[in-house]
Design a protein around this motif. Structure first.
Motif, PDB file in Angstrom:
ATOM      1  N   ASN A  50      -3.411   4.100  17.687  1.00  0.00           N
ATOM      2  CA  ASN A  50      -3.848   4.447  19.041  1.00  0.00           C
ATOM      3  C   ASN A  50      -3.387   5.853  19.382  1.00  0.00           C
ATOM      4  O   ASN A  50      -2.413   6.369  18.817  1.00  0.00           O
ATOM      5  N   LEU A  51      -4.094   6.459  20.285  1.00  0.00           N
ATOM      6  CA  LEU A  51      -3.886   7.863  20.611  1.00  0.00           C
ATOM      7  C   LEU A  51      -2.498   8.137  21.177  1.00  0.00           C
ATOM      8  O   LEU A  51      -1.868   9.131  20.815  1.00  0.00           O
ATOM      9  N   ASP A  52      -2.010   7.271  22.050  1.00  0.00           N
ATOM     10  CA  ASP A  52      -0.687   7.489  22.641  1.00  0.00           C
ATOM     11  C   ASP A  52       0.404   7.535  21.572  1.00  0.00           C
ATOM     12  O   ASP A  52       1.257   8.425  21.580  1.00  0.00           O
ATOM     13  N   ARG A  73       0.081  10.778  19.360  1.00  0.00           N
ATOM     14  CA  ARG A  73       0.615  11.979  20.023  1.00  0.00           C
ATOM     15  C   ARG A  73       2.137  11.940  20.075  1.00  0.00           C
ATOM     16  O   ARG A  73       2.802  12.948  19.836  1.00  0.00           O
ATOM     17  N   LEU A  74       2.698  10.770  20.382  1.00  0.00           N
ATOM     18  CA  LEU A  74       4.154  10.653  20.478  1.00  0.00           C
ATOM     19  C   LEU A  74       4.841  10.912  19.134  1.00  0.00           C
ATOM     20  O   LEU A  74       5.837  11.637  19.063  1.00  0.00           O
ATOM     21  N   ILE A  75       4.302  10.350  18.067  1.00  0.00           N
ATOM     22  CA  ILE A  75       4.899  10.539  16.738  1.00  0.00           C
ATOM     23  C   ILE A  75       4.809  12.004  16.321  1.00  0.00           C
ATOM     24  O   ILE A  75       5.785  12.578  15.833  1.00  0.00           O
ATOM     25  N   VAL A  76       3.655  12.608  16.528  1.00  0.00           N
ATOM     26  CA  VAL A  76       3.500  14.025  16.173  1.00  0.00           C
ATOM     27  C   VAL A  76       4.462  14.872  17.001  1.00  0.00           C
ATOM     28  O   VAL A  76       5.122  15.779  16.475  1.00  0.00           O
ATOM     29  N   ARG A  77       4.611  14.557  18.281  1.00  0.00           N
ATOM     30  CA  ARG A  77       5.549  15.303  19.137  1.00  0.00           C
ATOM     31  C   ARG A  77       6.988  15.134  18.669  1.00  0.00           C
ATOM     32  O   ARG A  77       7.760  16.092  18.660  1.00  0.00           O
ATOM     33  N   ARG A  78       7.355  13.900  18.287  1.00  0.00           N
ATOM     34  CA  ARG A  78       8.724  13.654  17.794  1.00  0.00           C
ATOM     35  C   ARG A  78       9.010  14.504  16.563  1.00  0.00           C
ATOM     36  O   ARG A  78      10.100  15.058  16.409  1.00  0.00           O
ATOM     37  N   LEU A  79       8.039  14.582  15.674  1.00  0.00           N
ATOM     38  CA  LEU A  79       8.228  15.346  14.443  1.00  0.00           C
ATOM     39  C   LEU A  79       8.248  16.847  14.712  1.00  0.00           C
ATOM     40  O   LEU A  79       9.124  17.551  14.221  1.00  0.00           O
ATOM     41  N   THR A  80       7.301  17.316  15.497  1.00  0.00           N
ATOM     42  CA  THR A  80       7.246  18.759  15.743  1.00  0.00           C
ATOM     43  C   THR A  80       8.410  19.231  16.607  1.00  0.00           C
ATOM     44  O   THR A  80       8.815  20.388  16.510  1.00  0.00           O
ATOM     45  N   ASP A  88       1.353  24.697  18.578  1.00  0.00           N
ATOM     46  CA  ASP A  88      -0.096  24.633  18.466  1.00  0.00           C
ATOM     47  C   ASP A  88      -0.785  25.184  19.705  1.00  0.00           C
ATOM     48  O   ASP A  88      -0.298  25.081  20.824  1.00  0.00           O
ATOM     49  N   ASN A  89      -1.955  25.706  19.462  1.00  0.00           N
ATOM     50  CA  ASN A  89      -2.757  26.240  20.549  1.00  0.00           C
ATOM     51  C   ASN A  89      -3.597  25.124  21.181  1.00  0.00           C
ATOM     52  O   ASN A  89      -3.558  23.969  20.746  1.00  0.00           O
ATOM     53  N   ALA A  90      -4.356  25.485  22.182  1.00  0.00           N
ATOM     54  CA  ALA A  90      -5.166  24.503  22.914  1.00  0.00           C
ATOM     55  C   ALA A  90      -6.170  23.816  21.996  1.00  0.00           C
ATOM     56  O   ALA A  90      -6.420  22.612  22.121  1.00  0.00           O
ATOM     57  N   MET A  91      -6.748  24.557  21.045  1.00  0.00           N
ATOM     58  CA  MET A  91      -7.738  23.965  20.139  1.00  0.00           C
ATOM     59  C   MET A  91      -7.087  22.908  19.244  1.00  0.00           C
ATOM     60  O   MET A  91      -7.656  21.842  19.016  1.00  0.00           O
ATOM     61  N   ALA A  92      -5.895  23.170  18.733  1.00  0.00           N
ATOM     62  CA  ALA A  92      -5.204  22.199  17.887  1.00  0.00           C
ATOM     63  C   ALA A  92      -4.909  20.929  18.681  1.00  0.00           C
ATOM     64  O   ALA A  92      -5.094  19.816  18.176  1.00  0.00           O
ATOM     65  N   ASN A  93      -4.457  21.086  19.920  1.00  0.00           N
ATOM     66  CA  ASN A  93      -4.174  19.910  20.755  1.00  0.00           C
ATOM     67  C   ASN A  93      -5.450  19.135  21.068  1.00  0.00           C
ATOM     68  O   ASN A  93      -5.443  17.905  21.084  1.00  0.00           O
ATOM     69  N   LEU A  94      -6.548  19.850  21.301  1.00  0.00           N
ATOM     70  CA  LEU A  94      -7.827  19.183  21.537  1.00  0.00           C
ATOM     71  C   LEU A  94      -8.230  18.376  20.309  1.00  0.00           C
ATOM     72  O   LEU A  94      -8.646  17.220  20.423  1.00  0.00           O
ATOM     73  N   LEU A  95      -8.116  18.974  19.126  1.00  0.00           N
ATOM     74  CA  LEU A  95      -8.482  18.275  17.895  1.00  0.00           C
ATOM     75  C   LEU A  95      -7.630  17.032  17.672  1.00  0.00           C
ATOM     76  O   LEU A  95      -8.138  15.989  17.261  1.00  0.00           O
ATOM     77  N   LEU A  96      -6.333  17.133  17.929  1.00  0.00           N
ATOM     78  CA  LEU A  96      -5.466  15.963  17.786  1.00  0.00           C
ATOM     79  C   LEU A  96      -5.942  14.845  18.715  1.00  0.00           C
ATOM     80  O   LEU A  96      -6.061  13.695  18.305  1.00  0.00           O
ATOM     81  N   ASN A  97      -6.230  15.185  19.960  1.00  0.00           N
ATOM     82  CA  ASN A  97      -6.659  14.182  20.925  1.00  0.00           C
ATOM     83  C   ASN A  97      -8.028  13.595  20.593  1.00  0.00           C
ATOM     84  O   ASN A  97      -8.221  12.384  20.658  1.00  0.00           O
ATOM     85  N   GLU A 147      -8.873   5.568  17.162  1.00  0.00           N
ATOM     86  CA  GLU A 147      -8.646   4.405  18.020  1.00  0.00           C
ATOM     87  C   GLU A 147      -9.964   3.677  18.296  1.00  0.00           C
ATOM     88  O   GLU A 147     -10.043   2.451  18.241  1.00  0.00           O
ATOM     89  N   PHE A 148     -11.024   4.433  18.567  1.00  0.00           N
ATOM     90  CA  PHE A 148     -12.353   3.869  18.831  1.00  0.00           C
ATOM     91  C   PHE A 148     -12.861   3.106  17.607  1.00  0.00           C
ATOM     92  O   PHE A 148     -13.368   1.984  17.721  1.00  0.00           O
TER      93      PHE A 148
END
Length: 186
Positions: free
Chosen positions: A69-71, A74-81, A100-109, A116-117
């Motif tokens: 799932n997306l939440d 994002r949390l795991i990637v944030r913990r690592l970074t 990461d820039n805005a595009m990288a964050n958009l791609l992750l999301n 998840e879908f």
């Protein structure tokens, strides 16, 4: 000095194979979970997060192997970074560093939302298939872990005060399955 290249692989069941996930990818160490990705409760994931240090790179076959799932993704990637660890998803060819820039964050999301879908669609199709099989009379569900005699024995021992964890080990089932049998008796 560059850090270690650490692989993380995950499959949902014990009989599935992780070999193809990082095949051909050069890693110094691999952490392997055989557990559902529905949440973060995975022992090797936690060990991997504790193990990695600043400058290391975590390589994962695809986003859905890290989280379903997306939440959680994002949390795991944030913990690592946050530990200054680089995260690379081989299949998606995406890399995250925390800077990461805005595009990288958009791609992750977006990619995480698609994963998840996709998982939701799989579960929906599975439920539809089971419903159709039940209508045709060909679906009987899982074979019970215990026969009637063993289930009654389990309930008697539980009533006598034997701890649920002891019963689970003795009968070769999970504690949750012990509780399922005890609820069914009531």
């Amino acid at each position: 000095m560059t850090g270690q290249r650490v692989g993380y692989v995950r499959v949902s069941t014990l009989d599935q194979n992780t070999i193809r996930q990082l095949a051909g990818v050069d890693v110094d160490r691999v952490f392997e979970d055989k557990a559902s990705g529905k949440d973060q409760n995975r022992p090797e994931l936690e060990e991997m997060i504790k193990f990695v240090r600043e400058g290391d790179t975590v390589l994962v076959h695809s986003m859905d192997r890290l989280a379903r799932n997306l939440d959680d993704l994002r949390l795991i990637v944030r913990r690592l970074t946050a530990k200054r660890v680089r995260v690379e998803f081989v299949k998606e060819q995406l890399c995250f560093t925390g800077d990461d820039n805005a595009m990288a964050n958009l791609l992750l999301n977006v990619m995480g939302a698609f994963a998840e879908f996709e998982r939701s669609l799989i579960r929906e199709r599975q439920r539809e298939g089971i419903a159709l099989a039940k209508k045709r009379g060909v679906y009987r569900g899982r074979t019970p872990s215990l026969d009637t005699f063993r289930a009654a024995e389990l309930c008697e021992k539980a009533a006598a005060g034997v701890p649920k964890s002891v019963l689970a080990r003795e009968f070769g089932i999970s504690r949750e399955t012990v509780y399922v049998y005890l609820r069914a008796k009531v």
